[in-house]
Design a protein around this motif. Structure first.
Motif, PDB file in Angstrom:
ATOM      1  N   GLY A 107      36.732  18.647  33.636  1.00  0.00           N
ATOM      2  CA  GLY A 107      35.863  19.339  34.581  1.00  0.00           C
ATOM      3  C   GLY A 107      36.607  20.293  35.487  1.00  0.00           C
ATOM      4  N   TRP A 108      37.889  19.998  35.778  1.00  0.00           N
ATOM      5  CA  TRP A 108      38.638  20.865  36.688  1.00  0.00           C
ATOM      6  C   TRP A 108      38.907  22.240  36.081  1.00  0.00           C
ATOM      7  CZ3 TRP A 108      42.958  22.272  34.205  1.00  0.00           C
ATOM      8  CH2 TRP A 108      43.630  21.368  33.384  1.00  0.00           C
ATOM      9  N   MET A 109      38.674  22.397  34.778  1.00  0.00           N
ATOM     10  CA  MET A 109      38.879  23.697  34.144  1.00  0.00           C
ATOM     11  C   MET A 109      38.083  24.796  34.870  1.00  0.00           C
ATOM     12  SD  MET A 109      38.078  24.774  30.190  1.00  0.00           S
ATOM     13  CE  MET A 109      36.297  24.681  30.441  1.00  0.00           C
ATOM     14  N   GLY A 110      36.896  24.426  35.351  1.00  0.00           N
ATOM     15  CA  GLY A 110      36.058  25.401  36.046  1.00  0.00           C
ATOM     16  C   GLY A 110      36.568  25.781  37.413  1.00  0.00           C
ATOM     17  N   ASP A 111      37.568  25.052  37.916  1.00  0.00           N
ATOM     18  CA  ASP A 111      38.122  25.351  39.236  1.00  0.00           C
ATOM     19  C   ASP A 111      39.395  26.194  39.163  1.00  0.00           C
ATOM     20  OD1 ASP A 111      36.124  23.861  40.518  1.00  0.00           O
ATOM     21  OD2 ASP A 111      37.232  21.998  40.196  1.00  0.00           O
ATOM     22  N   ILE A 112      39.836  26.538  37.956  1.00  0.00           N
ATOM     23  CA  ILE A 112      40.987  27.429  37.808  1.00  0.00           C
ATOM     24  C   ILE A 112      40.619  28.801  38.370  1.00  0.00           C
ATOM     25  CG2 ILE A 112      42.358  28.716  36.114  1.00  0.00           C
ATOM     26  CD1 ILE A 112      42.373  26.203  34.381  1.00  0.00           C
ATOM     27  N   GLU A 113      41.521  29.384  39.163  1.00  0.00           N
ATOM     28  CA  GLU A 113      41.272  30.690  39.779  1.00  0.00           C
ATOM     29  C   GLU A 113      42.151  31.738  39.085  1.00  0.00           C
ATOM     30  OE1 GLU A 113      40.961  32.694  44.235  1.00  0.00           O
ATOM     31  OE2 GLU A 113      42.181  30.892  43.924  1.00  0.00           O
ATOM     32  N   TYR A 114      41.501  32.610  38.320  1.00  0.00           N
ATOM     33  CA  TYR A 114      42.228  33.648  37.589  1.00  0.00           C
ATOM     34  C   TYR A 114      42.563  34.797  38.535  1.00  0.00           C
ATOM     35  CZ  TYR A 114      40.700  30.982  33.565  1.00  0.00           C
ATOM     36  OH  TYR A 114      40.484  29.965  32.683  1.00  0.00           O
ATOM     37  N   LEU A 115      43.857  35.176  38.526  1.00  0.00           N
ATOM     38  CA  LEU A 115      44.338  36.116  39.537  1.00  0.00           C
ATOM     39  C   LEU A 115      45.181  37.237  38.939  1.00  0.00           C
ATOM     40  CD1 LEU A 115      45.074  33.535  42.337  1.00  0.00           C
ATOM     41  CD2 LEU A 115      43.378  35.369  42.435  1.00  0.00           C
ATOM     42  N   GLY A 116      44.761  37.715  37.770  1.00  0.00           N
ATOM     43  CA  GLY A 116      45.407  38.896  37.210  1.00  0.00           C
ATOM     44  C   GLY A 116      46.575  38.557  36.315  1.00  0.00           C
ATOM     45  N   GLY A 117      47.653  39.337  36.455  1.00  0.00           N
ATOM     46  CA  GLY A 117      48.811  39.212  35.584  1.00  0.00           C
ATOM     47  C   GLY A 117      48.811  40.303  34.536  1.00  0.00           C
ATOM     48  N   PRO A 118      49.989  40.628  33.978  1.00  0.00           N
ATOM     49  CA  PRO A 118      50.096  41.728  33.018  1.00  0.00           C
ATOM     50  C   PRO A 118      49.224  41.529  31.785  1.00  0.00           C
ATOM     51  CG  PRO A 118      52.273  41.092  33.819  1.00  0.00           C
ATOM     52  CD  PRO A 118      51.312  40.057  34.301  1.00  0.00           C
ATOM     53  N   GLY A 119      48.551  42.611  31.392  1.00  0.00           N
ATOM     54  CA  GLY A 119      47.666  42.568  30.238  1.00  0.00           C
ATOM     55  C   GLY A 119      48.409  42.683  28.924  1.00  0.00           C
ATOM     56  N   PHE A 209      37.835  45.228  41.299  1.00  0.00           N
ATOM     57  CA  PHE A 209      36.917  44.371  40.555  1.00  0.00           C
ATOM     58  C   PHE A 209      35.598  44.306  41.339  1.00  0.00           C
ATOM     59  CE2 PHE A 209      41.065  43.192  39.021  1.00  0.00           C
ATOM     60  CZ  PHE A 209      40.862  42.943  37.671  1.00  0.00           C
ATOM     61  N   ASP A 210      34.797  45.341  41.166  1.00  0.00           N
ATOM     62  CA  ASP A 210      33.584  45.467  41.974  1.00  0.00           C
ATOM     63  C   ASP A 210      32.510  44.459  41.580  1.00  0.00           C
ATOM     64  OD1 ASP A 210      34.608  47.519  43.524  1.00  0.00           O
ATOM     65  OD2 ASP A 210      33.961  49.068  42.136  1.00  0.00           O
ATOM     66  N   GLU A 211      32.463  44.099  40.309  1.00  0.00           N
ATOM     67  CA  GLU A 211      31.543  43.049  39.846  1.00  0.00           C
ATOM     68  C   GLU A 211      32.285  42.201  38.825  1.00  0.00           C
ATOM     69  OE1 GLU A 211      27.003  44.615  40.041  1.00  0.00           O
ATOM     70  OE2 GLU A 211      28.249  45.603  38.520  1.00  0.00           O
ATOM     71  N   GLN A 212      31.951  40.925  38.790  1.00  0.00           N
ATOM     72  CA  GLN A 212      32.615  40.021  37.867  1.00  0.00           C
ATOM     73  C   GLN A 212      31.606  39.007  37.364  1.00  0.00           C
ATOM     74  OE1 GLN A 212      34.684  39.487  35.569  1.00  0.00           O
ATOM     75  NE2 GLN A 212      36.593  39.546  36.794  1.00  0.00           N
ATOM     76  N   GLN A 213      31.782  38.574  36.133  1.00  0.00           N
ATOM     77  CA  GLN A 213      30.989  37.476  35.603  1.00  0.00           C
ATOM     78  C   GLN A 213      31.804  36.743  34.545  1.00  0.00           C
ATOM     79  OE1 GLN A 213      27.655  38.496  32.836  1.00  0.00           O
ATOM     80  NE2 GLN A 213      27.974  40.594  33.586  1.00  0.00           N
ATOM     81  N   LEU A 214      31.380  35.518  34.232  1.00  0.00           N
ATOM     82  CA  LEU A 214      32.113  34.660  33.321  1.00  0.00           C
ATOM     83  C   LEU A 214      31.466  34.708  31.945  1.00  0.00           C
ATOM     84  CD1 LEU A 214      34.544  32.723  33.680  1.00  0.00           C
ATOM     85  CD2 LEU A 214      32.889  30.870  33.917  1.00  0.00           C
ATOM     86  N   TYR A 215      32.304  34.833  30.914  1.00  0.00           N
ATOM     87  CA  TYR A 215      31.834  34.854  29.536  1.00  0.00           C
ATOM     88  C   TYR A 215      32.433  33.660  28.793  1.00  0.00           C
ATOM     89  CZ  TYR A 215      30.738  39.741  30.630  1.00  0.00           C
ATOM     90  OH  TYR A 215      30.258  40.898  31.203  1.00  0.00           O
ATOM     91  N   ASN A 216      31.606  32.942  28.051  1.00  0.00           N
ATOM     92  CA  ASN A 216      32.072  31.782  27.274  1.00  0.00           C
ATOM     93  C   ASN A 216      32.819  30.772  28.140  1.00  0.00           C
ATOM     94  OD1 ASN A 216      30.964  32.867  24.997  1.00  0.00           O
ATOM     95  ND2 ASN A 216      32.880  33.270  23.945  1.00  0.00           N
ATOM     96  N   SER A 268      38.086  41.651  44.372  1.00  0.00           N
ATOM     97  CA  SER A 268      39.549  41.760  44.413  1.00  0.00           C
ATOM     98  C   SER A 268      40.001  43.191  44.127  1.00  0.00           C
ATOM     99  CB  SER A 268      40.194  40.832  43.374  1.00  0.00           C
ATOM    100  OG  SER A 268      39.881  39.484  43.627  1.00  0.00           O
ATOM    101  N   THR A 269      41.167  43.514  44.650  1.00  0.00           N
ATOM    102  CA  THR A 269      41.864  44.759  44.332  1.00  0.00           C
ATOM    103  C   THR A 269      43.282  44.405  43.908  1.00  0.00           C
ATOM    104  OG1 THR A 269      40.579  46.170  45.809  1.00  0.00           O
ATOM    105  CG2 THR A 269      42.796  46.911  45.266  1.00  0.00           C
ATOM    106  N   ALA A 270      43.758  45.028  42.852  1.00  0.00           N
ATOM    107  CA  ALA A 270      45.117  44.799  42.377  1.00  0.00           C
ATOM    108  C   ALA A 270      45.635  46.091  41.770  1.00  0.00           C
ATOM    109  CB  ALA A 270      45.142  43.659  41.364  1.00  0.00           C
ATOM    110  N   TYR A 271      46.841  46.036  41.219  1.00  0.00           N
ATOM    111  CA  TYR A 271      47.501  47.226  40.673  1.00  0.00           C
ATOM    112  C   TYR A 271      48.199  46.859  39.373  1.00  0.00           C
ATOM    113  CZ  TYR A 271      46.777  49.016  45.383  1.00  0.00           C
ATOM    114  OH  TYR A 271      46.191  49.414  46.562  1.00  0.00           O
TER     115      TYR A 271
END
Length: 304
Positions: A107-119, A209-216, A268-271
């Motif tokens: 259940g804690w998988m849903g509490d992971i906070e994704y915060l960018g990183g190199p693509g 990231f003006d709008e965000q949503q979760l997929y799968n 969020s804003t990032a570079y």
């Protein structure tokens, strides 16, 4: 007299520069085999994660913050290994088994906070992303697949693959927010360049990231850039970052990926930095049916 001499020496001595270089807060990692190699701590605040990919294949470096009380060992045992088992069952055609394994994800998988990183970055590319990070326990991870096996998975019990535990310290790094030559907005409607332009050479891209949503239940809007050459299968390249098909993110990639940034929370804003040659490029999100959902765009990089 001695005091006067000392003051005189002080006055004539070396003076601090008028414009000292601002402090940097950079986590430098490199790819060796199927591992990230480098420091496992970094100061907080504006933080650059830079990954030099000379590992022979396409990789990426998703950064996320672990929920309170969750360790890297728990991540490996309760999530990475079951995901690989579910993926293997899907490849073998046993969808019922794959679904049953997926139902055991914690259940804690849903509490992971994704915060960018190199693509996504092909071999020979250095990926760089800059985010504002609060103190805490993080992971830098690559889950690209080779022969149906995720790079974050290590079959040896107790050993990790491309999963680097990272501690962001309470001490502030003092790095200033970066400058940029182009600003990119990502929303439910797609990508929009709202300021500046992509240029030949190094680009510092501000992304909102003006709008965000979760997929799968896993991924959201992000931005991965690939070069479009005359022989590039654009449809295949635009589909490739979607992890969920059994051939998704399967090496070799169908195009040269030059960097980008993973998903972050709405607002969020990032570079991120990308080095571009003259020509055409695609920007795509790591979501199902990205092109149909509008999360694919072409950009032209020219001299004028």
């Amino acid at each position: 007299m001695a005091m006067a001499a000392a003051l005189g020496l002080s006055a004539c001595g070396a003076q601090p520069p008028e414009n000292p270089e601002p402090p940097q807060n950079i986590l430098n990692l490199k790819v060796e085999g199927l591992s990230f190699v480098g420091p496992n701590t970094i100061k907080s605040g504006w933080t650059t994660v830079r990954i030099t990919n000379d590992g022979g294949m396409t990789h990426h470096g998703l950064l996320y913050r672990l929920p309170e009380g969750v360790t890297a060992e728990m991540l490996d045992e309760q999530l990475v290994r079951p995901i690989q088992a579910s993926l293997t069952a899907s490849i073998e055609g046993d969808i019922e088994k794959a679904t049953r394994i997926a139902s055991t994800f914690p259940g804690w998988m849903g509490d992971i906070e994704y915060l960018g990183g190199p693509g996504m970055m092909s071999n020979g590319v250095t990926g760089e992303a800059t985010m504002y990070l609060e103190p805490g326990n993080y992971i830098v991870e690559c889950y690209v697949k080779s022969d149906g096996v995720q790079h974050n998975y290590n079959p040896v019990p107790g050993e990790r693959g491309m999963v680097l535990p990272l501690t962001v310290l309470p001490e502030a790094g003092g790095m200033e927010e970066p400058d940029s030559n182009v600003t990119l907005s990502v929303s439910n409607a797609g990508y929009e360049i709202i300021d500046g332009a992509f240029v030949i050479g190094e680009n510092s891209v501000r992304i909102n990231f003006d709008e965000q949503q979760l997929y799968n239940n896993f991924v959201g809007h992000d931005a991965h850039i690939f070069r479009i050459d005359p022989d590039t299968d654009v449809e295949a390249a635009a589909r490739w970052p979607d992890f969920f098909p059994v051939d998704g993110q399967q090496t070799p990639a169908p195009a040269k990926f030059v960097g980008g940034i993973h998903d972050m929370p709405e607002g969020s804003t990032a570079y991120f930095k990308v080095d571009l040659e003259e020509g055409e490029y695609g920007i795509v999100a790591e979501i199902p049916d990205a092109k149909a959902k509008g999360l694919f765009a072409r950009i032209e990089v020219t001299n004028g």
